[in-house]
Design a protein around this motif. Structure first.
Motif, short mmCIF file in Angstrom:
data_model
loop_
_atom_site.label_atom_id
_atom_site.label_comp_id
_atom_site.label_asym_id
_atom_site.label_seq_id
_atom_site.Cartn_x
_atom_site.Cartn_y
_atom_site.Cartn_z
N LEU A 154 1.31 4.06 -5.19
CA LEU A 154 0.94 2.91 -4.36
C LEU A 154 1.82 1.70 -4.66
O LEU A 154 2.19 0.94 -3.75
CB LEU A 154 -0.53 2.56 -4.60
N LEU A 155 2.17 1.52 -5.92
CA LEU A 155 3.03 0.40 -6.27
C LEU A 155 4.46 0.61 -5.76
O LEU A 155 5.16 -0.37 -5.46
CB LEU A 155 3.05 0.23 -7.79
N ALA A 156 4.89 1.87 -5.64
CA ALA A 156 6.24 2.13 -5.14
C ALA A 156 6.36 1.94 -3.63
O ALA A 156 7.46 1.73 -3.13
CB ALA A 156 6.65 3.56 -5.51
N GLU A 157 5.25 1.98 -2.93
CA GLU A 157 5.26 1.79 -1.48
C GLU A 157 5.18 0.29 -1.17
O GLU A 157 4.20 -0.37 -1.55
CB GLU A 157 4.08 2.52 -0.85
N PRO A 158 6.17 -0.30 -0.50
CA PRO A 158 6.16 -1.74 -0.24
C PRO A 158 4.92 -2.23 0.51
O PRO A 158 4.42 -3.32 0.25
CB PRO A 158 7.44 -1.97 0.59
N PRO A 163 -1.48 -5.44 -2.08
CA PRO A 163 -2.91 -5.27 -2.34
C PRO A 163 -3.22 -4.64 -3.69
O PRO A 163 -4.19 -5.02 -4.35
CB PRO A 163 -3.37 -4.36 -1.18
N VAL A 164 -2.39 -3.67 -4.10
CA VAL A 164 -2.64 -3.03 -5.40
C VAL A 164 -2.44 -4.01 -6.54
O VAL A 164 -3.24 -4.08 -7.49
CB VAL A 164 -1.73 -1.80 -5.56
N ALA A 169 -4.64 -7.47 -10.67
CA ALA A 169 -4.59 -8.79 -11.31
C ALA A 169 -5.96 -9.30 -11.72
O ALA A 169 -6.07 -10.07 -12.68
CB ALA A 169 -3.92 -9.79 -10.36
N VAL A 170 -7.00 -8.87 -11.03
CA VAL A 170 -8.34 -9.37 -11.34
C VAL A 170 -8.79 -8.95 -12.74
O VAL A 170 -9.13 -9.81 -13.57
CB VAL A 170 -9.35 -8.91 -10.27
N PRO A 171 -8.79 -7.66 -13.10
CA PRO A 171 -9.21 -7.32 -14.47
C PRO A 171 -8.25 -7.82 -15.53
O PRO A 171 -8.67 -8.18 -16.64
CB PRO A 171 -9.26 -5.79 -14.44
#
Length: 384
Positions: A154-158, A163-164, A169-171
């Protein structure tokens, strides 16, 4: 004399509703196929796409499917060794293939597979506590690796990276803000007490308490039985990642074989979407239908032509599902031999049969490649 028949307890309402939803999804999928039959890929186009498959990529499909099963077999074998039991690699492979066949072809297959694997570990000399701990720890480790690989994809997909990152970032922010406070012993004790009280209230619910107690007991037992070293943890983590990475490699190679140019992270997202679809419909053995449909739709959304997407999924499932199931049932038949055969003979015979089936599957793939090349040579070369 009047017979008294005990009334069978009814299933909980939430479970009955879940079964109804699953059947509704199955019927909806069948209706969608009927209504959209004119939009489905032409069988001739599917044959042409499969016939143009690149042989080297097809070899990688087989390597990926076998590598995934091999990594999981080695993971369980490593956990058994951590618990003090040495099992031959051949027997570990046979148990893994047989358990997978039971899990993906029978009703309530995952539960049947767990019981079967437990019994096979016991027959191999594992105490009951160790067999239970290995099954539980293996599930936790592979699930953690699954989550990590899915997050990386998911992080590799722009389009999904923002959103990921926001969700992660919240936790992270909460941990950074809480860290200075929790450095104080009094604050740590207060936080631990609050968490214990909240957890106690959650598990005290009548529907949750028995399951929570069993889960806590199983986790505590696994912690007591298995004491992996740092080297063991590294090997277990690597094997868990390879278990999923090899399977994704098989799908990537199948896509490349039919000319679909999709980046690896895109294939991983299609793979995880199909896994989620299969899990949402547990009534279907091995996610049949749901996995293929969602996987082909995801590849098409990434730019593949419909015929090529279906051909790639068919090649992938031929190896990763049907061939593995065939090998698994063969291993299951050998492992069912009676007590007159020694454990060493059983494991050796099972290993030879598994390896023989794998060679047969590879030979069949090679024959299919030759037939496909001959069929493709009679038609104009077309790339999707």
């Amino acid at each position: 004399m009047e017979r008294v028949v005990a009334e069978q307890p009814r299933a909980p309402r939430w479970r009955r509703a879940g079964v109804a939803v699953q059947w509704a999804l199955v019927l909806g999928a069948v209706a969608a196929l009927v209504l959209n039959r004119d939009r489905l890929p032409d069988p001739g186009a599917l044959r042409a796409a499969a016939g143009r498959a690149e042989p080297l990529w097809l070899v990688l499909v087989v390597v990926g499917g076998a590598g995934s099963m091999g990594a999981f077999a080695r993971l369980q074998r490593r956990l058994l060794r951590v618990g003090g039991l040495r099992m031959s690699l051949r027997r570990a492979f046979a148990i893994t293939y047989a358990g997978n066949a039971l899990s993906t072809t029978l009703p309530a297959g995952p539960a049947v597979s767990v019981v079967y694997t437990f019994r096979q570990f016991r027959r191999g000399g594992a105490p009951a506590r160790l067999a239970t701990a290995v099954i539980l720890a293996g599930g936790v480790i592979t699930t953690s690796a699954y989550t990590a690989i899915g997050t990386a994809a998911l992080l590799a997909e722009p389009r999904s990276r923002g959103p990921v990152l926001a969700a992660l970032a919240v936790p992270v922010a909460a941990a950074l803000l809480a860290a200075p406070v929790l450095l104080r012993p009094g604050a740590r004790r207060a936080a631990a007490g609050a968490l214990r009280r909240a957890g106690g209230r959650a598990v005290a619910h009548p529907r949750v308490a028995p399951r929570a107690a069993r889960a806590a007991a199983a986790l505590a037992e696994a912690r007591d039985v298995l004491r992996p070293s740092g080297r063991d943890w590294a090997a277990l983590a690597a094997l868990a990642v390879l278990n999923w990475a090899f399977d994704i490699l098989a799908l990537f190679a199948a896509a490349q074989a039919v000319g679909i140019a999709v980046p690896p992270h895109g294939v991983a997202l299609a793979y995880f979407a199909a896994q989620a679809a299969g899990s949402a419909l547990p009534l279907l053995p091995g996610g049949l239908g749901a996995v293929e449909t969602s996987m082909a739709a995801a590849l098409a959304a990434l730019g593949a032509g419909p015929a090529a997407a279906v051909a790639a999924v068919a090649l992938y499932r031929l190896v990763s599902y049907w061939a593995v199931v065939a090998v698994g049932w063969a291993a299951w038949a050998v492992l069912r031999e009676g007590p007159r055969v020694s454990a060493r003979a059983r494991s050796a015979r099972a290993g030879r049969l598994v390896l023989g089936c794998l060679r047969a599957a590879s030979s069949g793939m090679a024959l299919g490649m030759g037939y496909g090349a001959a069929a493709a040579s009679a038609e104009p070369s077309r790339r999707p």
